[in-house]
Motif scaffolding. Structure first.
Motif, mmCIF file in Angstrom:
data_model
loop_
_atom_site.group_PDB
_atom_site.id
_atom_site.type_symbol
_atom_site.label_atom_id
_atom_site.label_comp_id
_atom_site.label_asym_id
_atom_site.label_seq_id
_atom_site.Cartn_x
_atom_site.Cartn_y
_atom_site.Cartn_z
ATOM 1 N N ILE A 1 102.824 73.193 95.667
ATOM 2 C CA ILE A 1 102.182 71.894 95.443
ATOM 3 C C ILE A 1 103.245 70.800 95.314
ATOM 4 O O ILE A 1 103.117 69.711 95.882
ATOM 5 C CB ILE A 1 101.281 71.942 94.192
ATOM 6 N N ALA A 2 104.308 71.108 94.591
ATOM 7 C CA ALA A 2 105.391 70.134 94.428
ATOM 8 C C ALA A 2 106.064 69.816 95.754
ATOM 9 O O ALA A 2 106.411 68.654 96.028
ATOM 10 C CB ALA A 2 106.413 70.666 93.426
ATOM 11 N N ALA A 3 106.261 70.827 96.596
ATOM 12 C CA ALA A 3 106.872 70.598 97.910
ATOM 13 C C ALA A 3 105.980 69.727 98.780
ATOM 14 O O ALA A 3 106.462 68.829 99.499
ATOM 15 C CB ALA A 3 107.134 71.937 98.588
ATOM 16 N N LEU A 4 104.678 69.957 98.747
ATOM 17 C CA LEU A 4 103.737 69.134 99.514
ATOM 18 C C LEU A 4 103.719 67.701 99.008
ATOM 19 O O LEU A 4 103.583 66.753 99.784
ATOM 20 C CB LEU A 4 102.340 69.743 99.436
ATOM 21 N N ALA A 5 103.866 67.537 97.700
ATOM 22 C CA ALA A 5 103.863 66.199 97.113
ATOM 23 C C ALA A 5 105.142 65.432 97.438
ATOM 24 O O ALA A 5 105.120 64.207 97.606
ATOM 25 C CB ALA A 5 103.678 66.292 95.600
ATOM 26 N N VAL B 1 94.308 71.170 95.355
ATOM 27 C CA VAL B 1 94.722 70.883 93.980
ATOM 28 C C VAL B 1 95.603 69.638 93.927
ATOM 29 O O VAL B 1 95.489 68.820 93.003
ATOM 30 C CB VAL B 1 95.440 72.096 93.370
ATOM 31 N N LEU B 2 96.461 69.452 94.915
ATOM 32 C CA LEU B 2 97.291 68.247 94.973
ATOM 33 C C LEU B 2 96.421 66.995 94.982
ATOM 34 O O LEU B 2 96.698 66.021 94.268
ATOM 35 C CB LEU B 2 98.181 68.292 96.211
ATOM 36 N N ALA B 3 95.359 67.013 95.762
ATOM 37 C CA ALA B 3 94.443 65.864 95.804
ATOM 38 C C ALA B 3 93.781 65.659 94.443
ATOM 39 O O ALA B 3 93.678 64.525 93.957
ATOM 40 C CB ALA B 3 93.387 66.079 96.886
ATOM 41 N N ALA B 4 93.336 66.743 93.818
ATOM 42 C CA ALA B 4 92.686 66.627 92.512
ATOM 43 C C ALA B 4 93.658 66.076 91.466
ATOM 44 O O ALA B 4 93.280 65.229 90.635
ATOM 45 C CB ALA B 4 92.153 67.989 92.074
ATOM 46 N N LEU B 5 94.890 66.533 91.489
ATOM 47 C CA LEU B 5 95.881 66.066 90.519
ATOM 48 C C LEU B 5 96.107 64.559 90.631
ATOM 49 O O LEU B 5 96.390 63.882 89.636
ATOM 50 C CB LEU B 5 97.202 66.801 90.715
ATOM 51 N N ASN B 6 96.001 64.035 91.844
ATOM 52 C CA ASN B 6 96.256 62.615 92.071
ATOM 53 C C ASN B 6 95.002 61.751 91.978
ATOM 54 O O ASN B 6 95.117 60.529 91.854
ATOM 55 C CB ASN B 6 96.915 62.416 93.437
ATOM 56 N N LEU C 1 99.734 59.533 98.258
ATOM 57 C CA LEU C 1 100.951 60.075 97.669
ATOM 58 C C LEU C 1 102.094 59.072 97.711
ATOM 59 O O LEU C 1 102.905 58.998 96.778
ATOM 60 C CB LEU C 1 101.353 61.358 98.392
ATOM 61 N N SER C 2 102.180 58.286 98.762
ATOM 62 C CA SER C 2 103.274 57.327 98.877
ATOM 63 C C SER C 2 103.157 56.223 97.829
ATOM 64 O O SER C 2 104.163 55.658 97.390
ATOM 65 C CB SER C 2 103.307 56.707 100.277
ATOM 66 N N LYS C 3 101.911 55.950 97.401
ATOM 67 C CA LYS C 3 101.708 54.927 96.371
ATOM 68 C C LYS C 3 101.694 55.526 94.973
ATOM 69 O O LYS C 3 101.627 54.795 93.988
ATOM 70 C CB LYS C 3 100.370 54.204 96.613
ATOM 71 N N ASN C 4 101.704 56.871 94.908
ATOM 72 C CA ASN C 4 101.565 57.549 93.617
ATOM 73 C C ASN C 4 100.374 56.968 92.857
ATOM 74 O O ASN C 4 100.448 56.646 91.670
ATOM 75 C CB ASN C 4 102.833 57.420 92.780
ATOM 76 N N ASP C 5 99.257 56.864 93.527
ATOM 77 C CA ASP C 5 98.083 56.146 93.034
ATOM 78 C C ASP C 5 97.053 57.114 92.486
ATOM 79 O O ASP C 5 96.361 57.783 93.248
ATOM 80 C CB ASP C 5 97.485 55.331 94.195
ATOM 81 N N ARG C 6 96.949 57.207 91.173
ATOM 82 C CA ARG C 6 95.890 57.997 90.557
ATOM 83 C C ARG C 6 94.662 57.107 90.463
ATOM 84 O O ARG C 6 94.469 56.389 89.486
ATOM 85 C CB ARG C 6 96.312 58.495 89.171
ATOM 86 N N ALA C 7 93.838 57.195 91.478
ATOM 87 C CA ALA C 7 92.785 56.199 91.640
ATOM 88 C C ALA C 7 91.507 56.532 90.907
ATOM 89 O O ALA C 7 90.538 55.803 90.995
ATOM 90 C CB ALA C 7 92.492 56.014 93.131
ATOM 91 N N GLY C 8 91.438 57.639 90.179
ATOM 92 C CA GLY C 8 90.232 57.960 89.439
ATOM 93 C C GLY C 8 89.912 56.859 88.446
ATOM 94 O O GLY C 8 90.778 56.222 87.869
ATOM 95 N N GLY C 9 88.630 56.591 88.230
ATOM 96 C CA GLY C 9 88.203 55.562 87.307
ATOM 97 C C GLY C 9 87.905 54.243 87.975
ATOM 98 O O GLY C 9 87.298 53.371 87.373
ATOM 99 N N ARG C 10 88.303 54.071 89.241
ATOM 100 C CA ARG C 10 88.008 52.838 89.954
ATOM 101 C C ARG C 10 86.748 52.979 90.803
ATOM 102 O O ARG C 10 86.393 52.078 91.520
ATOM 103 C CB ARG C 10 89.193 52.473 90.848
ATOM 104 N N ALA C 11 86.114 54.138 90.734
ATOM 105 C CA ALA C 11 84.912 54.385 91.511
ATOM 106 C C ALA C 11 84.011 55.313 90.715
ATOM 107 O O ALA C 11 84.414 55.865 89.684
ATOM 108 C CB ALA C 11 85.279 55.009 92.863
ATOM 109 N N SER C 12 82.780 55.483 91.191
ATOM 110 C CA SER C 12 81.862 56.360 90.467
ATOM 111 C C SER C 12 82.349 57.799 90.482
ATOM 112 O O SER C 12 82.102 58.565 89.549
ATOM 113 C CB SER C 12 80.467 56.269 91.086
ATOM 114 N N ARG C 13 83.039 58.180 91.557
ATOM 115 C CA ARG C 13 83.642 59.506 91.668
ATOM 116 C C ARG C 13 84.708 59.446 92.742
ATOM 117 O O ARG C 13 84.809 58.458 93.485
ATOM 118 C CB ARG C 13 82.591 60.550 92.034
#
Length: 304
Positions: free
Chosen positions: A18-22, A107-112, A266-278
């Motif tokens: 996961i770290a290598a993919l990130a 999992v990488l997508a979920a983490l971000n 990933l390039s923005k390191n954007d944890r975007a959860g909370g800005r949408a209903s899901r």
């Protein structure tokens, strides 16, 4: 060099993959359009990608009817070449590599995208990929409860038993709606052609991963799930190949211009959860991620 399934399982660790993919610099990758041929009872796909260091090509077959015979749906082989000389560096068991890559990317997508620590995770589907997903989520979210749902409960129980044997807590659940309503993260890995997880069941703030379908005929959720959702895809080609996305655009719940790619996220390191209903991650399989995983594996094996 031949890298078989046993070697892959011996050398790879999910957190490190996961770290290598990130960490990969995806701006350096070129991913030509995949070739997709319907054949007999399934599909034949050719998935190329290249970077300044390596070239890669996966040949994969997907035969959904195999499950009725107790066989894996996906079979693949992966060829890795030097980008400098063109020589073959490794032939890799592509089936095993795909399972590791797919679970790691989910999992990488979920983490971000999921901004909190989940209490409940649901894996939908009991095919060969299911155990890899349970393992990947368990290692990334050790405090979460993990449930598995399958059309046949005995299949879900088998996945849960394998997880417990690996000291990863998981349970099989009989009712998909109840499990979905409870879950903070839902990950679907099926070849269903009719929606399984309905958008009305997914609670606000949840993350929904859709990683099984890869054709316009496949639908793991309905269009309602996309209402007011932040949607990320593993490749722009998902807009052509993903049945759920096409239906959501047709039904007015999604605009193509609103989609983000995993690379941009990933390039923005954007944890975007909370800005949408899901949040929703839709994967149809990316040759870019195959190449990252394949090169990472080859370097591990070569250095040992």
């Amino acid at each position: 060099m031949w890298i078989d399934a046993a070697t892959i399982r011996d050398k790879l660790a999910m957190p490190a993959l996961i770290a290598a993919l990130a960490a990969a610099d995806r701006s350096l990758f070129t991913v030509p359009e995949r070739l997709h041929y319907p054949v007999g009872g399934g599909d034949l796909l050719s998935m190329p990608a290249y970077s300044p260091s390596v070239l890669g090509m996966k040949i994969v077959t997907v035969f959904p009817g195999n499950s009725r015979a107790g066989l894996p749906t996906v079979h693949a082989t992966y060829q890795l070449f030097s980008a400098r000389t063109g020589e073959i560096l490794a032939t890799i068991d592509g089936t095993e590599l795909t399972r590791w890559r797919t679970a790691a990317v989910a999992v990488l997508a979920a983490l971000n995208l999921f901004g909190a620590s989940p209490g409940h995770i649901l894996v939908v589907g009991t095919g060969a990929l299911s155990s890899y997903l349970v393992s990947a989520f368990a290692e990334s979210y050790p405090d979460a409860e993990i449930a598995v749902w399958g059309r046949r409960q005995e299949a879900g129980e088998a996945v849960a038993r394998r997880a417990r044997a690996a000291r990863q807590a998981a349970v099989s659940v009989p009712d998909l709606e109840t499990a979905t309503r409870r879950a903070d993260i839902i990950c679907c890995a099926t070849s269903s052609t009719a929606p399984l997880v309905l958008g009305s069941w997914v609670k606000d703030g949840a993350h929904l991963g859709l990683i099984g379908g890869f054709t316009p005929q496949m639908h793991e959720t309905d269009s309602v799930a996309f209402r007011d959702a932040l949607v990320v895809v593993d490749t722009p080609a998902a807009m052509v190949g993903a049945g759920e996305l096409r239906a959501a655009v047709r039904d007015g719940y999604l605009r193509e211009s609103e989609l983000l790619t995993l690379s941009s996220l990933l390039s923005k390191n954007d944890r975007a959860g909370g800005r949408a209903s899901r949040t929703i991650f839709k994967s149809i399989g990316s040759a870019e991620n195959d190449l990252i995983a394949g090169e990472y594996l080859w370097r591990l094996v070569s250095s040992s």
